[in-house]
Design a protein around this motif. Structure first.
Motif, mmCIF file in Angstrom:
data_model
loop_
_atom_site.group_PDB
_atom_site.id
_atom_site.type_symbol
_atom_site.label_atom_id
_atom_site.label_comp_id
_atom_site.label_asym_id
_atom_site.label_seq_id
_atom_site.Cartn_x
_atom_site.Cartn_y
_atom_site.Cartn_z
ATOM 1 N N GLN A 267 0.854 -1.185 0.000
ATOM 2 C CA GLN A 267 0.000 0.000 0.000
ATOM 3 C C GLN A 267 0.894 1.241 0.000
ATOM 4 O OE1 GLN A 267 -3.233 0.122 -0.388
ATOM 5 N NE2 GLN A 267 -3.484 -2.126 -0.334
ATOM 6 N N PRO A 268 0.525 2.273 -0.752
ATOM 7 C CA PRO A 268 1.340 3.503 -0.751
ATOM 8 C C PRO A 268 1.435 4.102 0.651
ATOM 9 C CG PRO A 268 -0.269 3.519 -2.537
ATOM 10 C CD PRO A 268 -0.632 2.372 -1.652
ATOM 11 N N THR A 269 2.592 4.705 0.953
ATOM 12 C CA THR A 269 2.807 5.385 2.239
ATOM 13 C C THR A 269 3.141 6.848 1.972
ATOM 14 O OG1 THR A 269 5.163 4.819 2.252
ATOM 15 C CG2 THR A 269 3.655 3.257 3.293
ATOM 16 N N PRO A 270 2.818 7.729 2.906
ATOM 17 C CA PRO A 270 3.136 9.151 2.698
ATOM 18 C C PRO A 270 4.629 9.363 2.468
ATOM 19 C CG PRO A 270 1.614 8.884 4.527
ATOM 20 C CD PRO A 270 2.053 7.507 4.153
ATOM 21 N N LEU A 271 4.963 10.230 1.553
ATOM 22 C CA LEU A 271 6.355 10.512 1.219
ATOM 23 C C LEU A 271 6.969 11.397 2.299
ATOM 24 C CD1 LEU A 271 8.683 10.316 -0.821
ATOM 25 C CD2 LEU A 271 7.735 12.353 -1.950
ATOM 26 N N VAL A 272 8.147 10.977 2.791
ATOM 27 C CA VAL A 272 8.859 11.713 3.835
ATOM 28 C C VAL A 272 10.206 12.162 3.273
ATOM 29 C CG1 VAL A 272 9.845 11.617 6.152
ATOM 30 C CG2 VAL A 272 7.728 10.376 5.643
ATOM 31 N N GLY A 273 10.553 13.413 3.459
ATOM 32 C CA GLY A 273 11.832 13.921 2.995
ATOM 33 C C GLY A 273 11.742 14.523 1.608
ATOM 34 N N LYS A 274 12.807 15.241 1.247
ATOM 35 C CA LYS A 274 12.850 15.890 -0.051
ATOM 36 C C LYS A 274 13.345 14.920 -1.120
ATOM 37 C CE LYS A 274 13.609 20.605 1.617
ATOM 38 N NZ LYS A 274 14.472 21.813 1.526
ATOM 39 N N VAL A 275 12.795 15.041 -2.316
ATOM 40 C CA VAL A 275 13.210 14.222 -3.449
ATOM 41 C C VAL A 275 13.348 15.113 -4.668
ATOM 42 C CG1 VAL A 275 12.106 12.126 -2.561
ATOM 43 C CG2 VAL A 275 10.834 13.652 -4.085
ATOM 44 N N THR A 276 14.101 14.617 -5.638
ATOM 45 C CA THR A 276 14.264 15.310 -6.912
ATOM 46 C C THR A 276 13.570 14.497 -7.991
ATOM 47 O OG1 THR A 276 16.409 16.172 -6.205
ATOM 48 C CG2 THR A 276 15.918 16.230 -8.564
ATOM 49 N N LEU A 277 12.624 15.105 -8.683
ATOM 50 C CA LEU A 277 11.887 14.397 -9.732
ATOM 51 C C LEU A 277 12.772 14.261 -10.968
ATOM 52 C CD1 LEU A 277 8.381 16.115 -9.401
ATOM 53 C CD2 LEU A 277 9.246 14.063 -8.249
ATOM 54 N N ARG A 278 12.905 13.034 -11.474
ATOM 55 C CA ARG A 278 13.773 12.776 -12.619
ATOM 56 C C ARG A 278 12.983 12.456 -13.894
ATOM 57 N NH1 ARG A 278 18.406 15.109 -11.157
ATOM 58 N NH2 ARG A 278 19.300 14.181 -9.259
ATOM 59 N N GLU A 279 11.803 11.881 -13.743
ATOM 60 C CA GLU A 279 11.028 11.503 -14.928
ATOM 61 C C GLU A 279 9.558 11.488 -14.561
ATOM 62 O OE1 GLU A 279 10.472 7.640 -17.893
ATOM 63 O OE2 GLU A 279 12.442 8.011 -16.978
ATOM 64 N N GLY A 280 8.702 11.902 -15.486
ATOM 65 C CA GLY A 280 7.271 11.905 -15.256
ATOM 66 C C GLY A 280 6.662 13.219 -15.713
ATOM 67 N N PRO A 281 5.373 13.385 -15.542
ATOM 68 C CA PRO A 281 4.473 12.446 -14.854
ATOM 69 C C PRO A 281 3.887 11.382 -15.791
ATOM 70 C CG PRO A 281 3.290 14.433 -15.404
ATOM 71 C CD PRO A 281 4.702 14.646 -15.882
ATOM 72 N N GLU A 282 3.402 10.298 -15.167
ATOM 73 C CA GLU A 282 2.618 9.261 -15.842
ATOM 74 C C GLU A 282 1.280 9.185 -15.108
ATOM 75 O OE1 GLU A 282 2.405 4.387 -16.369
ATOM 76 O OE2 GLU A 282 4.181 5.316 -15.463
ATOM 77 N N ARG A 283 0.226 9.633 -15.772
ATOM 78 C CA ARG A 283 -1.078 9.692 -15.108
ATOM 79 C C ARG A 283 -1.800 8.345 -15.240
ATOM 80 N NH1 ARG A 283 -4.883 14.862 -15.208
ATOM 81 N NH2 ARG A 283 -3.197 15.376 -13.750
ATOM 82 N N ILE A 284 -2.307 7.863 -14.110
ATOM 83 C CA ILE A 284 -3.106 6.635 -14.067
ATOM 84 C C ILE A 284 -4.460 6.991 -13.475
ATOM 85 C CG2 ILE A 284 -3.345 4.336 -13.063
ATOM 86 C CD1 ILE A 284 -0.354 4.040 -13.147
#
Length: 467
Positions: free
Chosen positions: A408-425
């Motif tokens: 199951q998805p969990t809340p994102l914690v911390g900073k991230v750098t987006l490298r590719e996307g978005p892909e909408r579902i």
């Protein structure tokens, strides 16, 4: 000169299916007549003979073990023998219930004479434990008569063959007893005397079948034969003379049958990815144990290693009365060879490891991921048995997917750098559980690659890691 070899196996079913030892007195009995039709060597040594009733046989030999004779099983045994001889001689014709014709003259150039070919044939018969009578002739019927009347006297000299055929006693000919009685009344005792009679005289005195038979013996008329084609599958069974309940006692019998399977495969430059062990139990039930290999295999030691692992998780519920080995999928291509200079030489590859685990734990215990036709990521794959192939297989996603997906998805914690996307579902609206997610491939401060998504409410979640 055309040359034929005939093999007559008087105890074919007994030798092939029961394989008695030299000290076991065993006989097969005709259930219709209640008389012995086949005997082991030990039974004959005790003074028993075919045609004897069960009562008289029991008085002579108290240790005699009796089993029912089955014509269908003997036909199968004859076909198995032809299959074993087929790599040596291509033109083989069955003469049920106990005979084989081998057209050997086309093979003499390959073997550089009859003697090496005869040695190869006898070696196969000895290894199979089958007793036989052999005869050589210039026609199929002449070879058959030589096997009945001059068994053991093998010669390819034309003059010797003709002389021996002339001196053959008519009692050895496979003709009705009424016809043989008629020969005796006419004072005919040897085949040469009968052949010397004019055809017109033979036609007046004897049935047409006798005249045609003599014409086939002389070669004046061809013998109608249908050449044998070996089966594309393997099956061999061994009926036990004593019930067995211990796996240690069953293993030598299984190894003997697996060795026969591997010889079958080697002779055809083939292999099989699976075999099935069959066990007939005391109450008449049958139990089967499938054994899977990593790929097409024909090595006895590798098969027996998998068989031992498979048997380790199987318990003998009842005494076993018969054991069989079946291989239905015979592949002509050979498995790929490992690189000679590979650093992993001698180690198991993935498929071999899976085959070992499946043999030890069972096929259902070794799983793999398979795609499912569903857009929701957490339900787009499922665990299936490793050797199971979906029909039809679902197509793989066109965009990258993480090797580790969270349940199951969990809340994102911390900073991230987006490298590719978005892909909408966007999916699930017809099921009452709609979702709308924009997925991204991201990288965190530890340089880990993540699969994250954003909801329409601008909430971020972590759904998996890339390896």
């Amino acid at each position: 000169m055309s040359l034929w070899l005939y093999l007559h196996c008087p105890s074919l079913l007994l030798d092939s299916l029961y394989a008695p030892s030299s000290v076991q007195a065993v006989g097969l009995v005709s259930e219709q007549e209640g008389r012995l039709v086949q005997l082991s060597v030990a039974a004959s040594t005790h003074g028993l003979s075919t045609g004897m009733g069960l009562g008289a046989a029991a008085l002579i030999c108290h240790q005699l073990a009796v089993y029912p004779y089955c014509a269908v099983k003997e036909q199968s045994a004859l076909e198995q023998l032809a299959t074993q001889l087929y790599p040596l001689v291509a033109e083989i014709s069955l003469n049920p219930p106990k005979g084989l014709w081998l057209h050997v003259s086309p093979m003499l150039a390959l073997y550089q004479g009859f003697t090496p070919l005869w040695q190869a044939v006898t070696q196969t018969l000895v290894e199979s434990g089958i007793r036989y009578q052999a005869g050589v002739g210039q026609t199929p019927r002449a070879a058959e008569l030589m096997a009945y009347g001059h068994a053991g006297k093998i010669s390819t000299d034309p003059e010797h063959l003709q002389a021996a055929l002339q001196q053959l006693p008519l009692a050895a000919a496979p003709l009705p007893e009424t016809v043989k009685t008629q020969f005796t009344r006419l004072g005919l005792s040897q085949l040469g005397e009968l052949i010397a009679l004019p055809t017109a005289s033979l036609t007046r005195r004897f049935p047409r079948t006798v005249v045609d038979y003599l014409a086939e013996v002389r070669g004046a008329q061809p013998t109608p034969l249908r050449y044998f084609q070996p089966p594309l599958q393997f099956f061999q069974q061994r009926v036990l003379l004593f019930e067995l309940s211990e796996q240690a006692h069953l293993l030598p019998i299984i190894e003997n049958l697996v060795s026969a399977l591997c010889r079958f495969l080697v002779q055809r430059s083939a292999c099989t990815p699976a075999l099935t062990l069959g066990f007939s139990l005391r109450d008449g039930c049958e139990e089967t144990l499938p054994v899977m290999a990593a790929h097409g295999e024909k090595d006895v030691e590798r098969w027996m290693a998998l068989v031992r692992l498979r048997l380790a998780s199987w318990q003998v519920s009842q005494p076993v009365t018969a054991v069989s080995v079946t291989a239905s999928q015979i592949d002509c291509h050979q498995p790929g060879q490992t690189d000679l200079f590979s650093a992993q030489q001698g180690e198991q590859n993935r498929d071999e490891l899976v085959a070992t685990l499946a043999a030890r734990l069972g096929e259902e215990a070794v799983m793999r991921l398979a795609y499912v036709d569903h857009h929701r990521p957490e339900t787009a794959s499922q665990h299936v048995p490793y050797h199971h192939s979906a029909t039809p297989p679902a197509s793989a996603p066109t965009r990258p997917r993480p090797s580790l997906l969270l349940p199951q998805p969990t809340p994102l914690v911390g900073k991230v750098t987006l490298r590719e996307g978005p892909e909408r579902i966007v999916t699930g609206w017809w099921e009452g559980a709609p979702i709308q997610r924009d997925y991204f491939i991201a990288q965190n401060a530890q340089q880990q690659w993540l699969w994250v998504f954003r909801t329409p409410e601008q909430t971020w979640f972590l759904h998996g890691w890339f390896s």
